[in-house]
Scaffold this motif. Sequence first.
Motif: not given
Length: 259
Positions: A142-149, A171-179
Amino acid sequence: MSESTPLVTGVIVVAAGSGQRLGYGMPKAAVPLGGEPILMHALRGIVASGVASQVCVVLPAGDEGLRRLCGSFRDELADGGPLLTLVDGGATRADSVRAGMAALMDGTEAVLVHDAARALTPESVFHRVTEALAAGAAAVIPVLPVVDTIKTVAATSGGDSVFAPEVVTGTARREELRAVQTPQGFTLDTLVQAHRSAEGLDRRESAAVTDDAMLVEMLGTPVYAVRGSTQSLKITTPLDLIFAEGLLEGPLGARWVEG
Ligand code: CTP
Ligand code: MG
């Protein structure tokens, strides 16, 4: 994904940590939340979700208080409820997961590994993970989008008293990151293979393994992501505990459930 037959599922609840960052001087699983130990909230959520044939609770070795608590919970479980198994944990989270795996009953087809520290995980998250497994996934998180840069940094010797001695390297591409949260779900074979492969890692590599899915990624097996929940926060620091108390007792009330 189409509807499929649920797999015989064991849930390993890892609750053997010491809770250093929470700082209560007792295992985190025993710390009260809304008048009950954190572990009880986690166990009730798992049982209410109805996904488990077995719940295997991994406790701090020698903790009689938590053992007794689980014993009373076992007495509360209705006939036809899941089998509740108690085992002693190990020095690391991965050791505790392996202790849980060793106690899974014959016939287990799928395993969910869940942090007791995610005491308020809604039932819907358990359902999304088990449905993906039933539909044929070998590993699901289970994942959530990341809100911070999110930036990467490296140590530098050039820091002064104002700046930390670190320099930004990217700087990581936030659209590709998941918590990433738990419960993480696996077919039994996948989890067994993943932990077997971890035996070959050295100390530094082992320390860098922070979840079970990472070991599956190393095997080259696809790991699928389903939607997690902000309500499934991991109680790590005192601020998280205040937040969790707020979810139970605050203006939103105990009935608030984010699906
Ligand atoms: N855990 C475990 N066995 C360990 C370490 C951790 O079963 N040897 C469990 C914890 O009980 C928790 C989950 O893994 O439910 C996630 O770990 P974390 O949030 O880090 O909990 P603690 O290790 O207890 O906390 P801290 O790191 O602050 O000491
Ligand atoms: Mg820890």
